[in-house]
Design a protein around this motif. Structure first.
Motif, PDB file in Angstrom:
ATOM      1  N   TYR A  29       6.513 -11.733   0.223  1.00 19.90           N
ATOM      2  CA  TYR A  29       7.631 -10.592   0.696  1.00 19.90           C
ATOM      3  C   TYR A  29       7.804  -9.813  -0.544  1.00 19.90           C
ATOM      4  CZ  TYR A  29      12.327  -8.710   0.965  1.00 19.90           C
ATOM      5  OH  TYR A  29      13.419  -8.065   1.223  1.00 19.90           O
ATOM      6  N   ILE A  30       7.548 -10.342  -1.854  1.00 22.86           N
ATOM      7  CA  ILE A  30       7.664  -9.781  -3.165  1.00 22.86           C
ATOM      8  C   ILE A  30       6.424  -8.555  -3.138  1.00 22.86           C
ATOM      9  CG2 ILE A  30       7.130 -10.099  -5.463  1.00 22.86           C
ATOM     10  CD1 ILE A  30       8.813 -12.701  -5.432  1.00 22.86           C
ATOM     11  N   LEU A  31       5.367  -9.111  -2.786  1.00 26.48           N
ATOM     12  CA  LEU A  31       4.199  -8.062  -2.822  1.00 26.48           C
ATOM     13  C   LEU A  31       4.619  -6.922  -1.730  1.00 26.48           C
ATOM     14  CD1 LEU A  31       1.278  -7.268  -3.507  1.00 26.48           C
ATOM     15  CD2 LEU A  31       0.626  -8.559  -1.790  1.00 26.48           C
ATOM     16  N   TYR A  32       5.200  -7.302  -0.621  1.00 25.63           N
ATOM     17  CA  TYR A  32       5.535  -6.166   0.397  1.00 25.63           C
ATOM     18  C   TYR A  32       6.655  -5.119  -0.409  1.00 25.63           C
ATOM     19  CZ  TYR A  32       8.053  -3.892   4.198  1.00 25.63           C
ATOM     20  OH  TYR A  32       8.707  -2.986   4.815  1.00 25.63           O
ATOM     21  N   LYS A  33       7.533  -5.766  -1.152  1.00 23.35           N
ATOM     22  CA  LYS A  33       8.527  -4.830  -1.874  1.00 23.35           C
ATOM     23  C   LYS A  33       7.786  -4.131  -2.861  1.00 23.35           C
ATOM     24  CE  LYS A  33      11.698  -7.475  -3.304  1.00 23.35           C
ATOM     25  NZ  LYS A  33      12.824  -8.055  -3.826  1.00 23.35           N
ATOM     26  N   ASP A  34       6.970  -4.615  -3.415  1.00 22.54           N
ATOM     27  CA  ASP A  34       6.057  -3.831  -4.481  1.00 22.54           C
ATOM     28  C   ASP A  34       5.171  -2.476  -3.889  1.00 22.54           C
ATOM     29  OD1 ASP A  34       7.149  -5.285  -6.705  1.00 22.54           O
ATOM     30  OD2 ASP A  34       5.417  -6.643  -6.786  1.00 22.54           O
ATOM     31  N   VAL A  35       4.610  -2.925  -2.800  1.00 19.96           N
ATOM     32  CA  VAL A  35       3.794  -2.181  -2.020  1.00 19.96           C
ATOM     33  C   VAL A  35       4.519  -0.878  -1.669  1.00 19.96           C
ATOM     34  CG1 VAL A  35       2.534  -1.633  -0.163  1.00 19.96           C
ATOM     35  CG2 VAL A  35       2.044  -3.595  -1.359  1.00 19.96           C
ATOM     36  N   MET A  36       5.605  -1.219  -0.958  1.00 15.75           N
ATOM     37  CA  MET A  36       6.571   0.040  -0.492  1.00 15.75           C
ATOM     38  C   MET A  36       7.215   0.814  -1.463  1.00 15.75           C
ATOM     39  SD  MET A  36       6.269  -0.104   2.528  1.00 15.75           S
ATOM     40  CE  MET A  36       4.851  -0.830   2.892  1.00 15.75           C
ATOM     41  N   SER A  37       7.437   0.334  -2.641  1.00 15.91           N
ATOM     42  CA  SER A  37       8.003   1.035  -3.855  1.00 15.91           C
ATOM     43  C   SER A  37       7.041   1.785  -4.385  1.00 15.91           C
ATOM     44  CB  SER A  37       8.921   0.022  -4.876  1.00 15.91           C
ATOM     45  OG  SER A  37       7.782  -0.803  -5.427  1.00 15.91           O
ATOM     46  N   CYS A  38       5.951   1.579  -4.341  1.00 15.75           N
ATOM     47  CA  CYS A  38       4.719   2.405  -4.845  1.00 15.75           C
ATOM     48  C   CYS A  38       4.708   3.678  -4.355  1.00 15.75           C
ATOM     49  CB  CYS A  38       3.316   1.507  -4.785  1.00 15.75           C
ATOM     50  SG  CYS A  38       1.867   2.429  -5.527  1.00 15.75           S
ATOM     51  N   CYS A  40       2.320   5.981  -4.400  1.00 13.08           N
ATOM     52  CA  CYS A  40       1.177   6.327  -4.127  1.00 13.08           C
ATOM     53  C   CYS A  40       0.697   5.822  -2.433  1.00 13.08           C
ATOM     54  CB  CYS A  40       0.008   5.386  -4.801  1.00 13.08           C
ATOM     55  SG  CYS A  40      -1.848   5.872  -4.356  1.00 13.08           S
ATOM     56  N   GLU A  41       0.611   7.005  -1.922  1.00 11.27           N
ATOM     57  CA  GLU A  41       0.499   6.846  -0.218  1.00 11.27           C
ATOM     58  C   GLU A  41      -0.873   5.908  -0.067  1.00 11.27           C
ATOM     59  OE1 GLU A  41       0.140   9.511   3.706  1.00 11.27           O
ATOM     60  OE2 GLU A  41       0.977  10.481   2.041  1.00 11.27           O
ATOM     61  N   ASP A  42      -1.881   6.114  -0.633  1.00  6.40           N
ATOM     62  CA  ASP A  42      -3.103   5.024  -0.277  1.00  6.40           C
ATOM     63  C   ASP A  42      -2.658   3.841  -0.164  1.00  6.40           C
ATOM     64  OD1 ASP A  42      -4.609   7.556  -0.363  1.00  6.40           O
ATOM     65  OD2 ASP A  42      -5.179   7.442  -2.166  1.00  6.40           O
ATOM     66  N   VAL A  43      -1.913   3.119  -1.193  1.00  2.00           N
ATOM     67  CA  VAL A  43      -1.673   1.821  -1.314  1.00  2.00           C
ATOM     68  C   VAL A  43      -0.846   1.403  -0.061  1.00  2.00           C
ATOM     69  CG1 VAL A  43      -0.249   0.133  -2.520  1.00  2.00           C
ATOM     70  CG2 VAL A  43      -1.545   1.665  -3.740  1.00  2.00           C
ATOM     71  N   GLN A  44       0.096   2.098   0.644  1.00  2.00           N
ATOM     72  CA  GLN A  44       0.826   2.002   1.801  1.00  2.00           C
ATOM     73  C   GLN A  44       0.131   1.805   2.849  1.00  2.00           C
ATOM     74  OE1 GLN A  44       4.286   4.488   1.525  1.00  2.00           O
ATOM     75  NE2 GLN A  44       4.901   3.623  -0.408  1.00  2.00           N
ATOM     76  N   VAL A  45      -0.959   2.826   2.767  1.00  5.11           N
ATOM     77  CA  VAL A  45      -1.874   2.928   3.938  1.00  5.11           C
ATOM     78  C   VAL A  45      -2.730   1.528   4.126  1.00  5.11           C
ATOM     79  CG1 VAL A  45      -3.780   4.134   4.947  1.00  5.11           C
ATOM     80  CG2 VAL A  45      -2.018   5.588   4.227  1.00  5.11           C
ATOM     81  N   LEU A  46      -3.335   1.312   2.753  1.00  2.00           N
ATOM     82  CA  LEU A  46      -4.056  -0.066   2.843  1.00  2.00           C
ATOM     83  C   LEU A  46      -3.171  -1.097   3.239  1.00  2.00           C
ATOM     84  CD1 LEU A  46      -6.036   0.629  -0.438  1.00  2.00           C
ATOM     85  CD2 LEU A  46      -6.878   0.495   1.916  1.00  2.00           C
ATOM     86  N   TRP A  47      -1.941  -1.378   2.895  1.00  3.28           N
ATOM     87  CA  TRP A  47      -1.172  -2.326   3.348  1.00  3.28           C
ATOM     88  C   TRP A  47      -0.934  -2.340   4.769  1.00  3.28           C
ATOM     89  CZ3 TRP A  47       0.942  -6.518   1.531  1.00  3.28           C
ATOM     90  CH2 TRP A  47       1.790  -7.226   2.228  1.00  3.28           C
ATOM     91  N   SER A  48      -0.637  -1.338   5.346  1.00  2.00           N
ATOM     92  CA  SER A  48      -0.616  -1.216   6.858  1.00  2.00           C
ATOM     93  C   SER A  48      -1.805  -1.664   7.483  1.00  2.00           C
ATOM     94  CB  SER A  48      -0.100   0.158   7.393  1.00  2.00           C
ATOM     95  OG  SER A  48      -1.001   1.041   7.112  1.00  2.00           O
ATOM     96  N   ILE A  49      -3.127  -1.385   6.933  1.00  2.00           N
ATOM     97  CA  ILE A  49      -4.286  -1.695   7.479  1.00  2.00           C
ATOM     98  C   ILE A  49      -4.309  -3.371   7.516  1.00  2.00           C
ATOM     99  CG2 ILE A  49      -6.785  -1.777   7.176  1.00  2.00           C
ATOM    100  CD1 ILE A  49      -6.420   1.208   6.577  1.00  2.00           C
ATOM    101  N   LEU A  50      -4.046  -3.907   6.402  1.00  2.00           N
ATOM    102  CA  LEU A  50      -4.129  -5.269   6.248  1.00  2.00           C
ATOM    103  C   LEU A  50      -3.280  -5.850   7.154  1.00  2.00           C
ATOM    104  CD1 LEU A  50      -4.795  -7.818   4.237  1.00  2.00           C
ATOM    105  CD2 LEU A  50      -2.881  -7.225   3.107  1.00  2.00           C
ATOM    106  N   VAL A  51      -1.840  -5.486   7.231  1.00  2.00           N
ATOM    107  CA  VAL A  51      -1.232  -6.021   8.318  1.00  2.00           C
ATOM    108  C   VAL A  51      -1.501  -5.879   9.732  1.00  2.00           C
ATOM    109  CG1 VAL A  51       1.490  -5.809   9.285  1.00  2.00           C
ATOM    110  CG2 VAL A  51       1.032  -5.691   6.800  1.00  2.00           C
TER     111      VAL A  51
END
Length: 59
Positions: A29-38, A40-51
């Motif tokens: 959950y902490i990692l999710y909050k960090d990703v969403m606050s970043c 950089c759009e690339d990080v959020q795209v990578l997170w969505s692919i991972l999920v």
């Protein structure tokens, strides 16, 4: 004193196992909050692919 440690050792292992699962969930959950606050759009795209790769696909 050795007998006392041998008595507490199994209890400590059980305690660690019970509380480690909670920490793992909280860490994601902490990692999710960090990703969403970043910003950089690339990080959020990578997170969505991972999920998406972790969720079972509907056949």
């Amino acid at each position: 004193m050795g007998w006392f440690k041998s008595l507490l050792s199994p209890l400590k292992k059980i305690w660690d196992r019970l509380h480690s699962s909670h920490r793992k969930r909280n860490g994601i959950y902490i990692l999710y909050k960090d990703v969403m606050s970043c910003p950089c759009e690339d990080v959020q795209v990578l997170w969505s692919i991972l999920v998406e790769s972790r969720t079972p696909s509907m056949a």
